[in-house]
Design a protein around this motif. Structure first.
Motif, PDB file in Angstrom:
ATOM      1  N   ARG A  16       0.844  -1.183   0.000  1.00 53.72           N
ATOM      2  CA  ARG A  16       0.000   0.000   0.000  1.00 53.72           C
ATOM      3  C   ARG A  16       0.886   1.242   0.000  1.00 53.72           C
ATOM      4  O   ARG A  16       1.732   1.404   0.891  1.00 53.72           O
ATOM      5  N   GLN A  17       0.703   2.100  -0.990  1.00 55.30           N
ATOM      6  CA  GLN A  17       1.433   3.359  -1.054  1.00 55.30           C
ATOM      7  C   GLN A  17       0.778   4.343  -0.094  1.00 55.30           C
ATOM      8  O   GLN A  17      -0.443   4.528  -0.117  1.00 55.30           O
ATOM      9  N   LEU A  18       1.568   4.974   0.758  1.00 57.72           N
ATOM     10  CA  LEU A  18       1.052   5.897   1.768  1.00 57.72           C
ATOM     11  C   LEU A  18       1.232   7.360   1.377  1.00 57.72           C
ATOM     12  O   LEU A  18       0.710   8.236   2.047  1.00 57.72           O
ATOM     13  N   GLY A  19       1.985   7.611   0.337  1.00 57.06           N
ATOM     14  CA  GLY A  19       2.259   8.980  -0.096  1.00 57.06           C
ATOM     15  C   GLY A  19       3.638   9.439   0.329  1.00 57.06           C
ATOM     16  O   GLY A  19       4.233   8.912   1.268  1.00 57.06           O
ATOM     17  N   ASN A  20       4.186  10.402  -0.393  1.00 60.51           N
ATOM     18  CA  ASN A  20       5.519  10.966  -0.121  1.00 60.51           C
ATOM     19  C   ASN A  20       6.606   9.900  -0.094  1.00 60.51           C
ATOM     20  O   ASN A  20       7.563  10.000   0.675  1.00 60.51           O
ATOM     21  N   GLY A 149       0.333  14.803  11.857  1.00 59.41           N
ATOM     22  CA  GLY A 149      -1.124  14.719  11.831  1.00 59.41           C
ATOM     23  C   GLY A 149      -1.669  14.201  10.513  1.00 59.41           C
ATOM     24  O   GLY A 149      -0.982  14.190   9.502  1.00 59.41           O
ATOM     25  N   GLY A 150      -2.888  13.761  10.559  1.00 51.47           N
ATOM     26  CA  GLY A 150      -3.539  13.200   9.375  1.00 51.47           C
ATOM     27  C   GLY A 150      -4.237  11.908   9.718  1.00 51.47           C
ATOM     28  O   GLY A 150      -4.207  11.440  10.868  1.00 51.47           O
ATOM     29  N   ARG A 151      -4.860  11.325   8.723  1.00 53.57           N
ATOM     30  CA  ARG A 151      -5.640  10.110   8.913  1.00 53.57           C
ATOM     31  C   ARG A 151      -4.722   8.924   9.252  1.00 53.57           C
ATOM     32  O   ARG A 151      -3.716   8.698   8.590  1.00 53.57           O
ATOM     33  N   SER A 152      -5.103   8.173  10.279  1.00 55.52           N
ATOM     34  CA  SER A 152      -4.285   7.034  10.702  1.00 55.52           C
ATOM     35  C   SER A 152      -4.832   5.728  10.140  1.00 55.52           C
ATOM     36  O   SER A 152      -5.987   5.657   9.702  1.00 55.52           O
ATOM     37  N   LEU A 153      -3.999   4.715  10.155  1.00 62.17           N
ATOM     38  CA  LEU A 153      -4.363   3.361   9.740  1.00 62.17           C
ATOM     39  C   LEU A 153      -4.267   2.453  10.950  1.00 62.17           C
ATOM     40  O   LEU A 153      -3.367   2.610  11.771  1.00 62.17           O
ATOM     41  N   ARG A 154      -5.155   1.478  11.044  1.00 62.91           N
ATOM     42  CA  ARG A 154      -5.112   0.486  12.118  1.00 62.91           C
ATOM     43  C   ARG A 154      -5.185  -0.887  11.463  1.00 62.91           C
ATOM     44  O   ARG A 154      -6.218  -1.268  10.929  1.00 62.91           O
ATOM     45  N   LEU A 155      -4.064  -1.599  11.474  1.00 56.88           N
ATOM     46  CA  LEU A 155      -3.971  -2.915  10.854  1.00 56.88           C
ATOM     47  C   LEU A 155      -4.004  -3.998  11.919  1.00 56.88           C
ATOM     48  O   LEU A 155      -3.433  -3.828  12.996  1.00 56.88           O
ATOM     49  N   GLN A 156      -4.634  -5.104  11.623  1.00 58.30           N
ATOM     50  CA  GLN A 156      -4.603  -6.269  12.509  1.00 58.30           C
ATOM     51  C   GLN A 156      -3.349  -7.073  12.157  1.00 58.30           C
ATOM     52  O   GLN A 156      -3.283  -7.678  11.089  1.00 58.30           O
TER      53      GLN A 156
END
Length: 198
Positions: A16-20, A149-156
């Motif tokens: 998954r590309q997250l940016g930057n 800051g910004g939207r976070s991800l929560r992975l299992q």
């Protein structure tokens, strides 16, 4: 003994590309003999408690740890070198250098955690790197958020999963294992890193 890796899943990674320039990659069920390895590592790893200066106090780190240079020292378990070799076969070309260390963390229950951070110690503020994490034991949330800051991800992050953070991820994102109030068993996290990354 050899490490069993499910080749078909190894070939089907979810990147998954997250940016930057940051990315994460998850290979679910990558380590198929995770049960056996979890039991053995619980017994043989020289776990130690640490204390750190945080918030104007010296506090217990809420997990047990063990750090090993797999190039210059004998490993505490032979499978660590075998897993390192497999990861280097897959990622060293893209990384531009090999993984050389294994840092292990034992999260004993839901009260154990690690705060938001990036593995940047030893690297310049502009240098990309890669960290590969094998999870054994209880499923825990692996959280990521952009620095500043910004939207976070929560992975299992599940038993036997491999999670790789690459590109600028350590510089531009932070990650954590948050505490949880739900009943949860122990988890071992094995972080493979290149030279001078902590």
């Amino acid at each position: 003994m050899s490490v069993t890796v499910q080749t078909s899943l190894f070939d089907l990674a979810d990147r998954r590309q997250l940016g930057n320039g940051a990315w994460i990659e998850v290979r679910s069920g990558w380590l198929t003999d995770a049960d056996e390895l979890f039991d053995e590592l619980m017994d043989v790893i020289p776990w130690r408690a640490e204390r750190r200066h945080m918030y104007d106090k010296v506090l217990d780190v809420p997990r047990l740890v063990s750090f090993h240079n797999l190039v210059d020292e004998p490993p505490p378990h032979p499978r660590l070198k075998q897993i390192r070799r497999r990861l280097n076969d897959a990622y060293a070309g893209e990384l531009g250098e090999p993984f050389v260390t294994a840092g292990l963390c034992l999260y004993r229950d839901g009260d154990d955690s690690v705060a938001w951070h990036g593995d940047t110690i030893g690297r310049s503020s502009t240098e990309d790197t890669m960290v590969a994490i094998v999870s054994l034991g209880a499923t825990r949330v692996f959280a990521l958020r952009p620095r500043g800051g910004g939207r976070s991800l929560r992975l299992q992050h599940r038993h036997g999963d491999l999670l790789v953070m690459g590109g600028s991820c350590q510089r531009t994102w932070e990650h954590s294992i948050p505490k949880t109030s739900r009943p949860v068993g122990p988890r071992i996290s094995i972080q493979f890193r290149p030279h001078d990354v902590r």
